[in-house]
Design an enzyme around this catalytic site. Structure first.
Site, PDB file in Angstrom:
ATOM      1  N   CYS A   1       0.825  -1.211   0.000  1.00  0.00           N
ATOM      2  CA  CYS A   1       0.000   0.000   0.000  1.00  0.00           C
ATOM      3  C   CYS A   1       0.868   1.274   0.000  1.00  0.00           C
ATOM      4  O   CYS A   1       1.507   1.570  -0.993  1.00  0.00           O
ATOM      5  CB  CYS A   1      -0.978  -0.045   1.166  1.00  0.00           C
ATOM      6  SG  CYS A   1      -2.347   1.131   1.003  1.00  0.00           S
TER       7      CYS A   1
ATOM      8  N   HIS B   1      -3.885  -5.273  -0.158  1.00  0.00           N
ATOM      9  CA  HIS B   1      -3.568  -5.788   1.183  1.00  0.00           C
ATOM     10  C   HIS B   1      -3.611  -7.317   1.222  1.00  0.00           C
ATOM     11  O   HIS B   1      -4.669  -7.906   1.463  1.00  0.00           O
ATOM     12  CB  HIS B   1      -4.563  -5.226   2.206  1.00  0.00           C
ATOM     13  CG  HIS B   1      -4.355  -3.782   2.509  1.00  0.00           C
ATOM     14  ND1 HIS B   1      -3.469  -3.339   3.471  1.00  0.00           N
ATOM     15  CD2 HIS B   1      -4.898  -2.672   1.953  1.00  0.00           C
ATOM     16  CE1 HIS B   1      -3.486  -2.012   3.497  1.00  0.00           C
ATOM     17  NE2 HIS B   1      -4.337  -1.592   2.585  1.00  0.00           N
TER      18      HIS B   1
ATOM     19  N   GLU C   1      -2.528  -9.098   3.520  1.00  0.00           N
ATOM     20  CA  GLU C   1      -2.682  -9.519   4.920  1.00  0.00           C
ATOM     21  C   GLU C   1      -4.105  -9.351   5.421  1.00  0.00           C
ATOM     22  O   GLU C   1      -4.391  -9.658   6.591  1.00  0.00           O
ATOM     23  CB  GLU C   1      -1.734  -8.700   5.809  1.00  0.00           C
ATOM     24  CG  GLU C   1      -2.248  -7.348   6.281  1.00  0.00           C
ATOM     25  CD  GLU C   1      -2.383  -6.291   5.194  1.00  0.00           C
ATOM     26  OE1 GLU C   1      -2.952  -5.213   5.461  1.00  0.00           O
ATOM     27  OE2 GLU C   1      -1.931  -6.523   4.067  1.00  0.00           O
TER      28      GLU C   1
END
Length: 214
Positions: free
Chosen positions: A98, A183, A185
């Site tokens: 990001c 993202h 994660e």
């Protein structure tokens, strides 16, 4: 905004079992699941302030460097971008997510732009030309890397957004580094791109192998 979101002091997160590697995680406003994913893979993670320098990273003896997500206009972070130019030269495997993706591109000489609407939500389609498939990703950002401003000798776009064609990832040629806009994660899902953490660890092991065989 980044300095307000970042930790002021370093702290360490350790796995329950054997420490297989040490990772320096630069905190630009991180999501905790970033270090959870790393710890799950046997990493001892040292979370560092956003202004950490290349010399400080080197002194930590980290096997890898991770750059987190964070808020705001990436181009405003002049000091951090200058630090990243030197950090990338260390040759330590680096993975940015990001804001970390955007800041690395700026350090490499590219430009960023503000998106008209931004990319929000857990259903953003991202295409990987190399893998010839589309991933469903979680995103929450208002700026994008302008891929056509990234010098070809420095890096190449590795993922792009299926809706608007904007850059969603870069593989760097002159640095041991790759970054993504989305993202991997994201704990609420989708889980399509969690494999990127394994890819990151594999790069570190390969780098250590080169060093050990030298």
């Amino acid at each position: 905004a980044v300095k307000a979101s970042s930790t002021k002091e370093r702290y360490v997160v350790r796995p329950e079992g054997e420490v297989k590697k040490k990772i320096a995680l630069l905190d630009f406003g991180l999501k905790r699941n970033i270090y959870r994913e790393l710890v799950k893979r046997g990493a001892e993670v040292t979370v560092c302030p956003c202004t950490t320098t290349a010399a400080e990273i080197k002194a930590l003896g980290a096997d890898d460097i991770m750059l987190s997500n964070g808020p705001g206009d990436p181009a405003e972070n002049v000091e951090i971008i200058a630090n990243l130019k030197e950090i990338c030269k260390l040759g330590i495997p680096l993975f940015g997510i990001c804001l970390g993706h955007q800041l690395t591109a700026l350090a490499a000489g590219a430009k960023t732009c503000k998106l008209k609407y931004g990319h929000r939500g857990a259903n953003q389609p991202v295409i990987s030309p190399a893998k010839q498939r589309t991933f469903i990703t979680s995103q929450n950002h208002g700026y994008a890397v302008m891929a056509d401003t990234l010098p070809e000798s420095v890096g190449q776009m590795s993922y792009f957004n299926a809706n608007d064609g904007t850059c969603e990832g870069v593989d760097y040629l002159k640095w041991n580094c790759f970054t993504v806009q989305f993202h991997p994660e994201a704990n609420g899902g989708p889980k399509d791109t969690e494999f990127l953490f394994d890819q990151f660890v594999s790069r570190m092991l390969a780098a250590k192998g080169v060093i050990n065989n030298a």
